[in-house]
Design a protein around this motif. Sequence first.
Motif: not given
Length: 422
Positions: A31, A291, A341
């Motif tokens: 994050p 995230v 990601a």
Amino acid sequence: MDVLSGLFPLLKVLAAFAAMLTGIRLRLGLPLSILAGSILLAALFALSPLAWIITAARALADPQTLSLAGIVACIMTLSDLLEKTGQNDRLMRAVAPLIKNPALRVTFFPALIGLLPMPGGAHFSAPMVKSVGDPLGVSPTNQALINYWFRHLWEPCWPLYPGVIMAASLANVSLISIMAITWPASVGCVAIGWYFFLRKKLKTAVTLPPVPETTDYSALVMLGLPLLTAILGAVGAEAAFAALKSDLPFEIGVMIALVAASLVCALQNRVPARDILRELKNRHTLHMLAVIAAIFIFKDVLGATGVAESLAASAGKEAVLITAAVIVPFLVGLVSGITMAYVGAAFPLLMAVIPMTQSGPDMAWITLAILCGYTGVLISPLHICFIFSCSYYHVDLAAAWRRLVAPCAVFLAASLVYVALL
């Protein structure tokens, strides 16, 4: 000089991605690393701090952000309930008598665990692979690689994986359309895994230990009912929305299915309501929600800075497409070892420049980004499942990683051919 100045927007975007990768490498956490990338991107494109704050606040209040956060919270809750109640273990033990083939038996349990997107899920299947692999004469290194590889074969297409859900959400396409075009990747993973890890390894295997000859199918169905509820409910709800031409987003149907699956598991195991609520606040769930928040902030900052327009006017659309669909997802996947990601880093940029068709965005480019990112995640030495598998079987991580290079290279080459055919 004109060529160099035209490349400046692309170099600025790559600098933001480099900042994210550096943060991940320095273990700042996903994050914070993504937020750092968004702040640098805003600075490089002269977006003021106040504008960044306003953009971030709007991103966090966006219904798309909130619905995806709800889905991920539900997925994590279901996974934790199945783990902590022992239902995962009971399901796998019930299925064991049905598997007679040695190769299927040694790969089945990691593949079954792979249906649930739990962090570090390879540690659940590792003991089961060992209990089958040892009598078959499978070496510890091959057991580690089998456990790792087959644990992740569903990740490009399975509708319960947050990365797949996020890709569909960011691309504004249905889950079914993602599954329909990426499912051959899972078939390819099975074939590649068999060739590199199983083809010559079981020919001299000893006889398997005996297992019960009968299976209680009704008990098996009951044990698998939460998983069936989640999968069939999610896909069924989306299909129903499409058939009814409803304006409801597919995330609503997925969330309903996951809540129903968690309730089924809780009722079967008599889990108190307070324990279910407690699962929503555990560390893994909160991390995943952070995230998602960071990814959507990055996406909206990307839009607010006018990056897409700058890139299209300077570096050329094809260069940006290749960067967004191949280079960024592979590198982010490689450095982070996390599917969400690469989806969060690549898809906002990809969707800004992707060619559009009459039915929506060009699915070939979406598929390319998913498969390149997946390859990066699979070959990442930082992947938690890979690290755990090597640790559990007491094998050298570097030696095991070298064994991954060839199958991952074959998978990537096959993916490029598949996308070219699309």
